[in-house]
Design an enzyme around this catalytic site. Structure first.
Site, PDB file in Angstrom:
ATOM      1  N   HIS A  29      26.960  93.488  46.929  1.00  0.00           N
ATOM      2  CA  HIS A  29      25.832  92.857  47.618  1.00  0.00           C
ATOM      3  C   HIS A  29      25.868  93.281  49.084  1.00  0.00           C
ATOM      4  CE1 HIS A  29      28.897  90.148  49.081  1.00  0.00           C
ATOM      5  NE2 HIS A  29      29.182  89.756  47.855  1.00  0.00           N
ATOM      6  N   HIS A  37      29.185  93.558  50.974  1.00  0.00           N
ATOM      7  CA  HIS A  37      29.932  94.801  50.739  1.00  0.00           C
ATOM      8  C   HIS A  37      29.296  95.967  51.512  1.00  0.00           C
ATOM      9  CE1 HIS A  37      30.687  92.518  46.841  1.00  0.00           C
ATOM     10  NE2 HIS A  37      31.913  92.704  47.289  1.00  0.00           N
ATOM     11  N   ASP A  74      36.672  86.189  53.414  1.00  0.00           N
ATOM     12  CA  ASP A  74      37.958  85.924  52.759  1.00  0.00           C
ATOM     13  C   ASP A  74      39.040  86.004  53.830  1.00  0.00           C
ATOM     14  OD1 ASP A  74      37.094  85.881  49.804  1.00  0.00           O
ATOM     15  OD2 ASP A  74      36.117  87.634  50.643  1.00  0.00           O
TER      16      ASP A  74
HETATM   17  P1  AMP Z   1      35.160  91.129  46.591  1.00  0.00           P
HETATM   18  O1  AMP Z   1      34.381  92.158  45.838  1.00  0.00           O
HETATM   19  O2  AMP Z   1      34.581  89.762  46.478  1.00  0.00           O
HETATM   20  O3  AMP Z   1      36.629  91.203  46.320  1.00  0.00           O
HETATM   21  O4  AMP Z   1      34.978  91.485  48.126  1.00  0.00           O
HETATM   22  C1  AMP Z   1      35.303  92.762  48.610  1.00  0.00           C
HETATM   23  C2  AMP Z   1      35.273  92.737  50.114  1.00  0.00           C
HETATM   24  O5  AMP Z   1      33.987  92.371  50.566  1.00  0.00           O
HETATM   25  C3  AMP Z   1      36.249  91.705  50.699  1.00  0.00           C
HETATM   26  O6  AMP Z   1      36.881  92.255  51.840  1.00  0.00           O
HETATM   27  C4  AMP Z   1      35.361  90.567  51.053  1.00  0.00           C
HETATM   28  O7  AMP Z   1      35.843  89.763  52.113  1.00  0.00           O
HETATM   29  C5  AMP Z   1      34.099  91.306  51.480  1.00  0.00           C
HETATM   30  N1  AMP Z   1      32.948  90.403  51.412  1.00  0.00           N
HETATM   31  C6  AMP Z   1      32.537  89.680  50.338  1.00  0.00           C
HETATM   32  N2  AMP Z   1      31.484  88.903  50.672  1.00  0.00           N
HETATM   33  C7  AMP Z   1      31.236  89.137  51.979  1.00  0.00           C
HETATM   34  C8  AMP Z   1      30.267  88.628  52.913  1.00  0.00           C
HETATM   35  N3  AMP Z   1      29.359  87.726  52.566  1.00  0.00           N
HETATM   36  N4  AMP Z   1      30.313  89.095  54.186  1.00  0.00           N
HETATM   37  C9  AMP Z   1      31.243  90.006  54.550  1.00  0.00           C
HETATM   38  N5  AMP Z   1      32.167  90.523  53.726  1.00  0.00           N
HETATM   39  C10 AMP Z   1      32.177  90.094  52.454  1.00  0.00           C
END
Ligand code: AMP
Length: 276
Positions: free
Chosen positions: A34, A37, A150
């Site tokens: 999204h 990312h 996170d």
């Molecule tokens: P995930 O796919 O959920 O493991 O996230 C992958 C990376 O994207 C991680 O470093 C998350 O912190 C970052 N991320 C996920 N959602 C957001 C957001 N809303 N804003 C900024 N970074 C994000």
């Protein structure tokens, strides 16, 4: 754009780029990409080459968590990465990444990993560091990009890289929100329409916190009390003011502390936080 599943192939490509003197920026994800990312991919443009990994890491899910129902949409994710001009999508398979069932395991530092998310999800950060250590060795990035959403993950990864004298710069990126202010997350898709509207209370709470902090309030007790009042209709797992080692603080310090929260709506854990 390269689409790579094989580990040796990814490692060779990264090594080739390094031999050519090219800087590698790395965005690790679990897919279902999204705008959050995408913001990391954009920030990573400061490198000559960009790699995005898509891997739903079994080791960071607890037995009763959502591993099997976590959204998987690799084709859409690849199309999005290609549109962003990413150089390679790396989507390893678990059998190759974890070839030894009883092999090496990484253990996250207890004081940082047993609190907050770690208290609700025992072993979660061991799994996160385990996969990242492997991915870092394969992708060999100069810089790796993590969302501040996170927060605990970002701070623990930074600690691992520092403790292991690992020459990777860990870049923390701002939280991306939807137009109503809810922090984007792949897990938001689990919410019903009603759940989504309930969750917007978190957006109100973080907005109020940001405003109070902008006005100069650094007193954790009063900031947390007013946040707790806004979040009152929801199930709050934790709401705390902490420093970068995740120790609780009473007075917030600029560029050294944050307020973290986890709220449960319709059984979905929603994380948000405000960095001072
Ligand atoms: P995930 O796919 O959920 O493991 O996230 C992958 C990376 O994207 C991680 O470093 C998350 O912190 C970052 N991320 C996920 N959602 C957001 C957001 N809303 N804003 C900024 N970074 C994000």
């Amino acid at each position: 754009m390269y689409f790579i599943q094989n580990i040796a192939e990814m490692q060779n490509l990264a090594q080739q780029w390094r031999n050519e003197g090219l800087g590698i920026g790395f965005v690790p994800t679990m897919g279902a990409l999204h705008a959050g990312h995408v913001s990391l991919m954009e920030r990573a443009k400061e490198n000559e080459r960009r790699v995005v990994s898509v891997f739903v890491n079994p080791r960071q899910f607890g037995a009763n968590e959502d591993f099997s129902r976590y959204p998987r949409m690799l084709e859409t994710d690849c199309a999005l990465c290609e549109k962003q001009g990413v150089d390679a999508v790396f989507a390893p398979n678990a059998k190759e990444l974890y070839a030894f069932a009883d092999g090496v395991q990484i253990v996250a530092p207890k004081p940082m990993s047993s609190v907050l998310e770690g208290a609700a999800r025992p072993g979660h950060f061991d799994g996160v560091l385990d996969v990242l250590a492997r991915l870092f060795h394969i992708v060999q990035p100069h810089k790796a990009y993590f969302g501040r959403k996170d927060a605990q993950q970002l701070l623990i990864v930074r600690q691992m890289v520092a403790e292991l004298f690992w020459g990777i710069e860990i870049v923390g990126c701002p939280i991306v929100r939807d137009f109503k202010g809810l922090a984007l997350s792949s897990r938001n898709a689990y919410l019903s329409e009603q759940g989504y509207y309930q969750a917007l209370q978190i957006a109100r709470a973080t907005k109020a916190l940001e405003d109070a902090i902008a006005k100069g309030n650094r007193d954790a007790h009063s900031l947390l009390a007013s946040t707790r009042a806004i979040l009152a209709p929801l199930q709050v797992d934790y709401l705390m003011a902490v420093d970068y080692m995740l120790n609780e603080v009473e007075i917030l310090q600029d560029n050294a502390s944050l307020i973290v929260m986890a709220v449960i709506v319709e059984n979905v854990r929603l994380l948000d936080n405000v960095w001072v």
